[in-house]
Motif scaffolding. Sequence first.
Motif, PDB file in Angstrom:
ATOM      1  N   HIS A 189       0.872  -1.171   0.000  1.00 59.83           N
ATOM      2  CA  HIS A 189       0.000   0.000   0.000  1.00 59.83           C
ATOM      3  C   HIS A 189       0.912   1.223   0.000  1.00 59.83           C
ATOM      4  O   HIS A 189       1.853   1.275   0.789  1.00 59.83           O
ATOM      5  N   PRO A 190       0.681   2.220  -0.849  1.00 54.25           N
ATOM      6  CA  PRO A 190       1.552   3.400  -0.857  1.00 54.25           C
ATOM      7  C   PRO A 190       1.342   4.257   0.404  1.00 54.25           C
ATOM      8  O   PRO A 190       0.241   4.335   0.930  1.00 54.25           O
ATOM      9  N   ALA A 191       2.427   4.872   0.864  1.00 57.01           N
ATOM     10  CA  ALA A 191       2.347   5.751   2.038  1.00 57.01           C
ATOM     11  C   ALA A 191       3.424   6.821   1.952  1.00 57.01           C
ATOM     12  O   ALA A 191       4.468   6.617   1.341  1.00 57.01           O
ATOM     13  N   GLU A 192       3.152   7.962   2.580  1.00 64.01           N
ATOM     14  CA  GLU A 192       4.117   9.063   2.615  1.00 64.01           C
ATOM     15  C   GLU A 192       5.147   8.885   3.725  1.00 64.01           C
ATOM     16  O   GLU A 192       6.232   9.453   3.661  1.00 64.01           O
ATOM     17  N   VAL A 193       4.807   8.098   4.737  1.00 72.53           N
ATOM     18  CA  VAL A 193       5.717   7.786   5.833  1.00 72.53           C
ATOM     19  C   VAL A 193       5.570   6.293   6.120  1.00 72.53           C
ATOM     20  O   VAL A 193       4.452   5.792   6.229  1.00 72.53           O
ATOM     21  N   THR A 194       6.696   5.585   6.220  1.00 74.80           N
ATOM     22  CA  THR A 194       6.659   4.150   6.487  1.00 74.80           C
ATOM     23  C   THR A 194       7.495   3.825   7.717  1.00 74.80           C
ATOM     24  O   THR A 194       8.603   4.330   7.869  1.00 74.80           O
ATOM     25  N   ILE A 195       6.928   2.976   8.572  1.00 75.89           N
ATOM     26  CA  ILE A 195       7.631   2.482   9.750  1.00 75.89           C
ATOM     27  C   ILE A 195       7.782   0.976   9.558  1.00 75.89           C
ATOM     28  O   ILE A 195       6.796   0.247   9.540  1.00 75.89           O
ATOM     29  N   GLU A 196       9.029   0.528   9.376  1.00 74.67           N
ATOM     30  CA  GLU A 196       9.266  -0.896   9.175  1.00 74.67           C
ATOM     31  C   GLU A 196       9.270  -1.609  10.525  1.00 74.67           C
ATOM     32  O   GLU A 196       9.817  -1.098  11.497  1.00 74.67           O
ATOM     33  N   GLN A 197       8.657  -2.783  10.558  1.00 71.02           N
ATOM     34  CA  GLN A 197       8.662  -3.607  11.767  1.00 71.02           C
ATOM     35  C   GLN A 197       9.588  -4.798  11.535  1.00 71.02           C
ATOM     36  O   GLN A 197       9.818  -5.199  10.394  1.00 71.02           O
ATOM     37  N   GLU A 198      10.093  -5.381  12.605  1.00 69.90           N
ATOM     38  CA  GLU A 198      11.025  -6.498  12.491  1.00 69.90           C
ATOM     39  C   GLU A 198      10.398  -7.719  11.840  1.00 69.90           C
ATOM     40  O   GLU A 198      11.088  -8.549  11.265  1.00 69.90           O
ATOM     41  N   ASN A 199       9.083  -7.841  11.888  1.00 68.82           N
ATOM     42  CA  ASN A 199       8.409  -9.014  11.329  1.00 68.82           C
ATOM     43  C   ASN A 199       8.173  -8.913   9.816  1.00 68.82           C
ATOM     44  O   ASN A 199       7.580  -9.811   9.222  1.00 68.82           O
ATOM     45  N   GLY A 200       8.620  -7.819   9.194  1.00 68.41           N
ATOM     46  CA  GLY A 200       8.478  -7.675   7.743  1.00 68.41           C
ATOM     47  C   GLY A 200       7.171  -7.041   7.294  1.00 68.41           C
ATOM     48  O   GLY A 200       6.921  -6.902   6.103  1.00 68.41           O
ATOM     49  N   TYR A 201       6.314  -6.660   8.238  1.00 67.28           N
ATOM     50  CA  TYR A 201       5.054  -5.980   7.934  1.00 67.28           C
ATOM     51  C   TYR A 201       5.166  -4.559   8.442  1.00 67.28           C
ATOM     52  O   TYR A 201       5.613  -4.330   9.566  1.00 67.28           O
ATOM     53  N   ASP A 202       4.760  -3.605   7.630  1.00 69.70           N
ATOM     54  CA  ASP A 202       5.005  -2.200   7.941  1.00 69.70           C
ATOM     55  C   ASP A 202       3.758  -1.474   8.435  1.00 69.70           C
ATOM     56  O   ASP A 202       2.633  -1.946   8.280  1.00 69.70           O
ATOM     57  N   ILE A 203       4.010  -0.302   8.984  1.00 72.01           N
ATOM     58  CA  ILE A 203       2.977   0.657   9.355  1.00 72.01           C
ATOM     59  C   ILE A 203       3.241   1.889   8.493  1.00 72.01           C
ATOM     60  O   ILE A 203       4.396   2.261   8.281  1.00 72.01           O
ATOM     61  N   GLY A 204       2.190   2.517   8.005  1.00 75.10           N
ATOM     62  CA  GLY A 204       2.394   3.702   7.194  1.00 75.10           C
ATOM     63  C   GLY A 204       1.376   4.777   7.498  1.00 75.10           C
ATOM     64  O   GLY A 204       0.347   4.525   8.143  1.00 75.10           O
ATOM     65  N   PHE A 205       1.692   5.974   7.058  1.00 79.96           N
ATOM     66  CA  PHE A 205       0.743   7.086   7.093  1.00 79.96           C
ATOM     67  C   PHE A 205       0.567   7.539   5.653  1.00 79.96           C
ATOM     68  O   PHE A 205       1.544   7.856   4.975  1.00 79.96           O
ATOM     69  N   ARG A 206      -0.682   7.548   5.193  1.00 80.36           N
ATOM     70  CA  ARG A 206      -1.008   7.827   3.801  1.00 80.36           C
ATOM     71  C   ARG A 206      -1.992   8.990   3.732  1.00 80.36           C
ATOM     72  O   ARG A 206      -2.953   9.052   4.501  1.00 80.36           O
ATOM     73  N   TRP A 207      -1.737   9.914   2.808  1.00 81.59           N
ATOM     74  CA  TRP A 207      -2.633  11.055   2.595  1.00 81.59           C
ATOM     75  C   TRP A 207      -3.883  10.568   1.872  1.00 81.59           C
ATOM     76  O   TRP A 207      -3.800   9.935   0.820  1.00 81.59           O
ATOM     77  N   ASN A 208      -5.070  10.834   2.430  1.00 85.19           N
ATOM     78  CA  ASN A 208      -6.318  10.388   1.803  1.00 85.19           C
ATOM     79  C   ASN A 208      -7.103  11.557   1.191  1.00 85.19           C
ATOM     80  O   ASN A 208      -8.270  11.403   0.850  1.00 85.19           O
ATOM     81  N   GLY A 209      -6.449  12.714   1.096  1.00 83.78           N
ATOM     82  CA  GLY A 209      -7.116  13.896   0.555  1.00 83.78           C
ATOM     83  C   GLY A 209      -7.559  14.858   1.638  1.00 83.78           C
ATOM     84  O   GLY A 209      -7.814  16.026   1.374  1.00 83.78           O
ATOM     85  N   LYS A 210      -7.652  14.381   2.882  1.00 89.10           N
ATOM     86  CA  LYS A 210      -8.047  15.215   4.026  1.00 89.10           C
ATOM     87  C   LYS A 210      -7.032  15.159   5.155  1.00 89.10           C
ATOM     88  O   LYS A 210      -6.785  16.141   5.825  1.00 89.10           O
ATOM     89  N   GLU A 211      -6.495  13.949   5.394  1.00 91.02           N
ATOM     90  CA  GLU A 211      -5.563  13.767   6.509  1.00 91.02           C
ATOM     91  C   GLU A 211      -4.675  12.557   6.221  1.00 91.02           C
ATOM     92  O   GLU A 211      -4.913  11.821   5.276  1.00 91.02           O
TER      93      GLU A 211
END
Length: 128
Positions: free
Chosen positions: A43-65
């Motif tokens: 999934h595209p994101a403007e900020v990505t936080i990688e986790q040790e398990n290989g699955y990431d957390i991201g923050f994505r602009w949706n047009g409002k926030e």
Amino acid sequence: MSHFSQIKTQIRNLDSLKDALTELGIDWKPGPHEVRGYRGQTHPAEVTIEQENGYDIGFRWNGKEYELVADLQYWQQNLSVDGFLRQVTQRYAYQTVVKETTRVGFQVTEQQKNEDGSIRLVVQRWSA
């Protein structure tokens, strides 16, 4: 079928978000970057936080926030999703207030962290 969850936030300023994550000691990567999820989905994101398990957390602009995007089944943080978002949102609000008050000529003269976790700021502006 996508396993990604999108969680709405009140985060609208990317620089304040990045500063908040940095202040919290969270290692993040600037985007655009792909957030990795279940079975190689991304999934595209403007900020990505990688986790040790290989699955990431991201923050994505949706047009409002900037919404949090993650496969919550593979959440690997010290805090729950709600706790994580509360902490990020508090530091984001702090960063936003300090930046905006500085921009209009105020300075933080007092800062106090209360027992309930809230932060009290006193700002003032000297006039000539």
